[in-house]
Motif scaffolding. Structure first.
Motif, PDB file in Angstrom:
ATOM      1  N   VAL A 614       6.306   5.309 -13.552  1.00 37.77           N
ATOM      2  CA  VAL A 614       5.960   3.895 -13.355  1.00 37.77           C
ATOM      3  C   VAL A 614       6.624   3.351 -12.092  1.00 37.77           C
ATOM      4  N   TRP A 615       7.881   3.717 -11.840  1.00 40.55           N
ATOM      5  CA  TRP A 615       8.582   3.172 -10.677  1.00 40.55           C
ATOM      6  C   TRP A 615       7.886   3.579  -9.380  1.00 40.55           C
ATOM      7  N   GLN A 616       7.251   4.758  -9.371  1.00 40.80           N
ATOM      8  CA  GLN A 616       6.532   5.199  -8.173  1.00 40.80           C
ATOM      9  C   GLN A 616       5.287   4.340  -7.950  1.00 40.80           C
ATOM     10  N   LYS A 617       4.624   3.964  -9.047  1.00 43.61           N
ATOM     11  CA  LYS A 617       3.477   3.058  -8.927  1.00 43.61           C
ATOM     12  C   LYS A 617       3.935   1.717  -8.354  1.00 43.61           C
ATOM     13  N   VAL A 618       5.033   1.177  -8.880  1.00 46.14           N
ATOM     14  CA  VAL A 618       5.563  -0.094  -8.392  1.00 46.14           C
ATOM     15  C   VAL A 618       5.895   0.002  -6.908  1.00 46.14           C
ATOM     16  N   HIS A 619       6.545   1.098  -6.515  1.00 43.98           N
ATOM     17  CA  HIS A 619       6.941   1.347  -5.129  1.00 43.98           C
ATOM     18  C   HIS A 619       5.714   1.303  -4.215  1.00 43.98           C
ATOM     19  N   LEU A 620       4.651   1.982  -4.602  1.00 54.96           N
ATOM     20  CA  LEU A 620       3.450   2.071  -3.771  1.00 54.96           C
ATOM     21  C   LEU A 620       2.662   0.761  -3.764  1.00 54.96           C
ATOM     22  N   VAL A 621       2.695   0.022  -4.873  1.00 52.76           N
ATOM     23  CA  VAL A 621       2.015  -1.279  -4.907  1.00 52.76           C
ATOM     24  C   VAL A 621       2.641  -2.221  -3.879  1.00 52.76           C
ATOM     25  N   VAL A 622       3.974  -2.243  -3.806  1.00 52.59           N
ATOM     26  CA  VAL A 622       4.659  -3.097  -2.831  1.00 52.59           C
ATOM     27  C   VAL A 622       4.346  -2.624  -1.408  1.00 52.59           C
ATOM     28  N   GLN A 623       4.358  -1.318  -1.195  1.00 51.88           N
ATOM     29  CA  GLN A 623       4.047  -0.798   0.142  1.00 51.88           C
ATOM     30  C   GLN A 623       2.591  -1.070   0.531  1.00 51.88           C
ATOM     31  N   PHE A 624       1.701  -1.039  -0.440  1.00 55.04           N
ATOM     32  CA  PHE A 624       0.297  -1.375  -0.191  1.00 55.04           C
ATOM     33  C   PHE A 624       0.189  -2.784   0.398  1.00 55.04           C
ATOM     34  N   GLU A 625       0.968  -3.703  -0.167  1.00 57.94           N
ATOM     35  CA  GLU A 625       0.951  -5.086   0.299  1.00 57.94           C
ATOM     36  C   GLU A 625       1.581  -5.217   1.680  1.00 57.94           C
ATOM     37  N   LEU A 626       2.748  -4.606   1.874  1.00 58.51           N
ATOM     38  CA  LEU A 626       3.475  -4.771   3.139  1.00 58.51           C
ATOM     39  C   LEU A 626       2.849  -3.978   4.277  1.00 58.51           C
ATOM     40  N   GLY A 627       2.132  -2.896   3.940  1.00 55.55           N
ATOM     41  CA  GLY A 627       1.455  -2.110   4.972  1.00 55.55           C
ATOM     42  C   GLY A 627       0.056  -2.605   5.260  1.00 55.55           C
ATOM     43  N   ARG A 628      -0.373  -3.683   4.556  1.00 63.49           N
ATOM     44  CA  ARG A 628      -1.708  -4.251   4.728  1.00 63.49           C
ATOM     45  C   ARG A 628      -2.792  -3.174   4.597  1.00 63.49           C
ATOM     46  N   LEU A 629      -2.665  -2.324   3.572  1.00 65.47           N
ATOM     47  CA  LEU A 629      -3.627  -1.240   3.386  1.00 65.47           C
ATOM     48  C   LEU A 629      -4.949  -1.774   2.851  1.00 65.47           C
ATOM     49  N   ASP A 630      -6.023  -1.074   3.179  1.00 62.60           N
ATOM     50  CA  ASP A 630      -7.326  -1.367   2.590  1.00 62.60           C
ATOM     51  C   ASP A 630      -7.471  -0.560   1.309  1.00 62.60           C
ATOM     52  N   TYR A 631      -8.095  -1.165   0.317  1.00 65.16           N
ATOM     53  CA  TYR A 631      -8.313  -0.454  -0.949  1.00 65.16           C
ATOM     54  C   TYR A 631      -9.289   0.698  -0.702  1.00 65.16           C
ATOM     55  N   SER A 686       7.479 -12.136   1.890  1.00 59.96           N
ATOM     56  CA  SER A 686       6.960 -13.478   2.171  1.00 59.96           C
ATOM     57  C   SER A 686       5.939 -13.453   3.297  1.00 59.96           C
ATOM     58  N   ALA A 687       6.193 -12.618   4.315  1.00 57.01           N
ATOM     59  CA  ALA A 687       5.274 -12.519   5.453  1.00 57.01           C
ATOM     60  C   ALA A 687       4.137 -11.538   5.209  1.00 57.01           C
ATOM     61  N   LYS A 688       4.233 -10.739   4.121  1.00 59.96           N
ATOM     62  CA  LYS A 688       3.241  -9.703   3.784  1.00 59.96           C
ATOM     63  C   LYS A 688       3.094  -8.695   4.920  1.00 59.96           C
ATOM     64  N   ALA A 689       4.219  -8.311   5.484  1.00 59.38           N
ATOM     65  CA  ALA A 689       4.209  -7.332   6.584  1.00 59.38           C
ATOM     66  C   ALA A 689       5.604  -6.761   6.762  1.00 59.38           C
ATOM     67  N   TRP A 690       5.659  -5.469   7.103  1.00 58.14           N
ATOM     68  CA  TRP A 690       6.946  -4.851   7.415  1.00 58.14           C
ATOM     69  C   TRP A 690       7.492  -5.422   8.724  1.00 58.14           C
ATOM     70  N   GLU A 691       8.774  -5.713   8.750  1.00 58.74           N
ATOM     71  CA  GLU A 691       9.420  -6.150   9.989  1.00 58.74           C
ATOM     72  C   GLU A 691       9.616  -4.953  10.913  1.00 58.74           C
ATOM     73  N   ASN A 692       9.659  -5.237  12.232  1.00 57.85           N
ATOM     74  CA  ASN A 692       9.828  -4.201  13.262  1.00 57.85           C
ATOM     75  C   ASN A 692       8.648  -3.231  13.292  1.00 57.85           C
ATOM     76  N   THR A 693       7.477  -3.703  12.919  1.00 58.45           N
ATOM     77  CA  THR A 693       6.240  -2.938  13.083  1.00 58.45           C
ATOM     78  C   THR A 693       5.203  -3.859  13.703  1.00 58.45           C
ATOM     79  N   ALA A 694       4.105  -3.268  14.156  1.00 58.98           N
ATOM     80  CA  ALA A 694       3.046  -4.072  14.769  1.00 58.98           C
ATOM     81  C   ALA A 694       2.442  -5.069  13.787  1.00 58.98           C
ATOM     82  N   LEU A 695       2.645  -4.840  12.485  1.00 57.23           N
ATOM     83  CA  LEU A 695       2.109  -5.766  11.483  1.00 57.23           C
ATOM     84  C   LEU A 695       2.768  -7.144  11.566  1.00 57.23           C
TER      85      LEU A 695
END
Length: 916
Positions: A614-631, A686-695
């Motif tokens: 479950v923790w891996q799912k949680v980890h990837l859900v947060v990264q999905f948001e911060l990496g602005r991934l497409d479904y 809050s910004a929905k983007a990783w800091e120090n990246t082009a996002l």
């Protein structure tokens, strides 16, 4: 051993009876049987709804109450005593709530009524129904669930009927500092499914009801329950002050409007058979069950998982054949697989379907075009689809890779869908389970399983809430509080039902055992630093306040308090593994989806190995948001999108609570490394983007993911790097609206710092920090809700010197902070400043504490003076534009003034005419 235990139980009950008989005689509320003994006969005919008064009769959708409602009417509508009603599911108990509401409103048109139910689905159903039906009488309803926003909270304070879950009401009543003044003037409490106090979440329900009883001594309580044998224990708990118990109404299956045949079938499971094989075995038995019990009428088959609903529907679609009469085909645009099944009279229903698919299936079932729906348990609580036959195919469900039993409440909710009163007077339900579980479910459906309290398993958490609410201030008040709980009432009757948590001791009174148990819970809170003792009274500590404010469990708080020195790249790992996410479901059907997400090149921290936990799912859900991934667009993932978005919203909400708690904890502990890490993750979320990246660039209006990636290919990885580009570079890169984007970049706020240390031989040194924000505060979007943080610590020692959060709305101009610091010689101090909701705007200063240095030190190489001059220049240009605009408006106003003066003259002349 068994004989000794039975003897002890008997002696305990005998002693309790003796102690009770020695108490002063109190007036006892009558039971249902007592009342009918007084009247000598049951009502001969059903009561007309006009008995509530001509005005309110139209609230009901029928003209006569049924037999159960008619029998209960005198005690609910004509009496003011508290009342506990036990009656089978589907007998029309909810109408009794409506009768009680009408009585309360007739006594006081501004009466405040609270409805509590253990499930959000039940609350949503009541809100949807009551807000519509009571609106014509200017009676408003407000909803408080875990998803409620501040507007709903304000609406709830103003409405007549508040509908809430126990958890949300608990938070609602403890969020104000002056709780006594903020209490709503409640006069009626409606408790739905009160037998749910025995479930895992029942501890919250019991604690909230106990608190309401203690705060509102004159409140009337109406509680509804499924059939349980020890309903008298609940009645004694919910009694009014000065009475032995509440009025108790007991109704059996003869009062159900639709006679229900309830059957439990036990099947032997071979030791060599796994759960998947056993489920397939149960599926093979379904056809015979439908033919034996279904009477060729609508059927609901409840399955353990979403995948199971599909597999079961496919199996039934092949076998049912001509058992059900053929109906006109449904031609709506649906998945081919689903459409084929529907036109064979079978469908599946779960949370992963689109709203359009669910609508077609539900309407098809109600119209008779669909004869069988294979569904998950969520349908029982949220959708009103009654069927002649309900089949519960297996009593265990897969949650997060492990088998768990359905709760009793879930089973009763599913059974409640059996029988269609608008079409027939009979129905049937069949529970398919393992032979070893057969007796348990027979007790449940026939109402012979006693209700026990679940409060002991959550005692420490509940005690902390009561300390925070002011109900408990010392050990004596804790004992008095405990005596008002259902747990206390039940323990005195049956202490061996709680032998696992409170060991009965032969030579000790039950009350002494409970005191020892209570002391253990309080000691756990004190040892964990969640409460302190001040002047002899228990007080919620800063850690306890943090736990309650962020709605965390005790286990999660203990986990967070153990963490230390978390590096930035490991912060998400640790937070994803908190006990708080234990209830997030990770279905086997989702594994390919998260494997695909983990393989995305935009994932910043790729997980190694299979995605199983479950923790891996949680980890990837947060990264999905911060990496602005497409479904993922693959058709196999389409049905999972709704569930994914629901889980994502839940995970991000819980992660925000964890981060807020982490900030408070690590600041208190002086853990600079961990504090910096959680502040970093807070900014990114809050910004929905990783800091120090082009996002970072996606925060700029006009820059989407595509433009950000285009800039990244030109080695532009941050807002600060983009600010160095000339205007022409954006045009050369083929970026649309390049001029607008160039201007937007320069208006994006940046923080600059200026700091120095003033040495003082006699007292502590003075640290002066000046913070300058390039963009005027009032021009920053959402500045009312934005904050700036300043973090100061020693570079080598990592000792936290100062952390502070400053709301932007309080910063009218540049900010200057003066701090007294004991800086060691040759030590460097690091100062960070950041927005809490933006990435790429922050800065840092490294300042040496050598005694010879008395100069200013800047972290950034830009000249702040030039920056300030540029800002003033921009202000002048904007002022010039504003003046020009005002001149144009004045000119227009002069033109309009003549027109309006003419109209005013016409109006005055018209008003001077006297009507005939």
């Amino acid at each position: 051993m068994k004989d000794i235990r039975d003897l002890l139980i008997a002696k305990s009950a005998e002693k309790h009876e003796k102690e009770t008989s020695q108490q002063p005689s109190l007036p006892s509320s009558p039971t249902h049987e007592d009342l009918f003994e007084c009247t000598k006969a049951k009502p001969a005919s059903n009561l007309n709804t006009f008995a509530v008064g001509d005005n309110y009769a139209s609230i009901f959708k029928f003209s006569q109450f049924n037999k159960m409602q008619t029998s209960a009417f005198p005690m609910i509508f004509q009496d003011s005593d508290n009342c506990v009603v036990t009656s089978p599911t589907g007998s029309g108990k909810t109408v009794l709530f409506e009768v009680a509401i009408i009585r309360a409103l007739k006594e006081n048109s501004k009466a405040k009524i609270l409805y509590l139910a253990p499930l959000k689905a039940l609350c949503n159903e009541r809100f949807s129904d009551w807000s519509h039906r009571f609106a014509r009488f200017n009676i408003s309803a407000g909803l408080l669930t875990g998803d409620s926003d501040m507007r709903e909270v304000q609406r709830a304070r103003a409405c007549n009927i508040v509908i809430s879950t126990p958890e949300k009401w608990d938070t609602f009543t403890r969020q104000s500092k002056n709780r006594r003044e903020s209490l709503l003037p409640l006069s009626l409490l409606l408790l739905d499914e009160i037998h749910a106090i025995k479930e895992n979440r029942g501890a919250n329900l019991e604690a909230v009801v106990t608190r309401i009883k203690n705060l509102y001594h004159n409140i009337r309580i109406i509680a509804l329950s499924a059939t349980v044998p020890n309903i008298d224990d609940i009645s004694k708990w919910l009694r009014k002050p000065g009475k032995l118990r509440a009025t108790t109404l007991k109704f059996n299956d003869t009062y159900r409007s639709v006679k229900l045949t309830k059957t439990v079938l036990g099947f032997n499971r071979k030791p060599t058979t796994n759960e998947f094989q056993f489920e397939a075995f149960l599926t093979s038995k379904l056809l015979a069950i439908i033919q034996n019990y279904g009477n060729r009428k609508p059927v609901l088959v409840f399955c353990a998982t979403r995948k199971s609903t599909i597999m079961t529907a496919k199996a039934l679609g092949k076998k049912l054949g001509s058992y059900f009469p053929r109906k006109p085909p449904i031609t709506d645009r649906l998945q081919p697989q689903l459409l084929d099944l529907i036109n064979n009279g079978v469908a599946y229903h779960h949370g992963g379907l689109s709203s359009e698919e669910r609508r077609v299936i539900e309407n098809g079932f109600l119209s008779g075009k669909i004869s069988v729906i294979c569904c998950t348990s969520t349908l029982a609580a949220g959708v009103n689809l009654p069927a002649f036959l309900v089949v519960i195919k297996g009593t265990k469900t897969w949650i997060n890779g492990s088998l768990q039993e359905y709760s009793d409440l879930e089973v009763l909710q599913m059974i409640g869908r059996a029988g269609r009163p608008q079409f027939e007077n009979q129905g049937a339900c069949v529970i398919m389970t393992q032979s070893a579980e057969k007796a348990k479910y027979e007790k449940l459906i026939h109402g012979t399983e006693e209700v026990e309290s679940s409060l002991p398993h959550k005692l420490s958490e509940i005690l902390l809430k009561e300390v925070d609410s002011g109900q408990i201030s010392d050990f004596q008040s804790a004992i008095e509080w405990l005596k008002t709980t259902f747990f206390y009432q039940r323990y005195l009757v049956s202490p061996y039902s709680y032998a696992g948590v409170v060991k009965p001791v032969i030579y000790k009174k039950p009350s002494h055992c409970l005191e020892s148990f209570l002391q253990k819970g309080i000691k756990e809170l004190w040892a964990g630093g969640l409460i302190t003792i001040q002047q002899g009274e228990f007080v919620c500590s800063c850690y306890g306040d943090t736990m309650l404010r962020n709605c965390l469990s005790l286990e999660t708080m203990k986990y967070l308090l153990r963490l230390k020195n978390i590096e930035q790249d490991k912060c998400l790992d640790f937070l994803s593994q908190t006990p708080e996410f234990a209830k997030v479901e990770y279905r086997s059907s989702e594994k390919p989806l998260f494997r695909k997400i983990n393989q995305s090149p935009l994932i910043r921290y790729r997980l190694e190995g299979e995605i199983e936990a479950v923790w891996q799912k949680v980890h990837l859900v947060v990264q999905f948001e911060l990496g602005r991934l497409d479904y993922p667009t693959h058709p196999s993932f389409r049905n999972l999108s709704l569930g994914f978005n629901f889980d994502k919203a839940k995970v991000l909400r819980q992660m925000t609570n964890l981060i807020n708690a982490g900030i408070s904890i690590f600041e208190r502990k002086g853990d600079t490394t961990s504090l910096r890490s959680v502040l970093y993750l807070e900014r990114c979320l809050s910004a929905k983007a990783w800091e120090n990246t082009a996002l970072e660039l996606t925060q700029i209006e006009g820059i989407d993911k595509g433009v950000a990636r285009k800039l990244e290919t030109s080695n532009i990885h941050s807002i600060k790097e983009a600010l160095q580009l000339p205007r022409e570079s954006f045009h050369r890169l083929g970026i649309k609206n390049s001029v607008t984007i160039y201007d937007q970049l320069r208006s994006f706020p940046q923080i600059h710092l200026k700091a120095k240390i003033i040495r003082n031989a006699s007292t502590a040194d003075l640290l002066k920090v000046a913070m300058v924000i390039t963009t005027p505060i009032e021009y920053i979007p959402n500045y009312d809700s934005s904050d700036c943080t300043i973090l100061i610590h020693g570079r080598n020692t990592k000792e936290l010197i100062k952390y502070m959060k400053i709301p932007l709305r309080q910063m009218s101009g540049d900010l200057e902070i003066n701090l007294e610091v004991n800086a060691q010689l040759n030590e460097k101090i690091v100062i960070y400043a950041n927005f809490t909701d933006k990435v790429g705007s922050g800065t840092e200063v490294s300042l040496s504490c050598l005694p010879s240095i008395d100069e200013s030190d800047f972290s950034d190489e830009e000249d702040v003076e030039l920056m300030l001059i540029e800002r003033e220049k921009r202000k002048c240009e904007e002022q010039a534009q504003t003046d020009a605009k005002r001149r144009r408006e004045n000119s227009l106003e002069m033109t309009e003034e003549g027109v309006f003066s003419e109209l005013e003259r016409e109006d005055s002349s018209m008003s001077s005419v006297t009507p005939e």
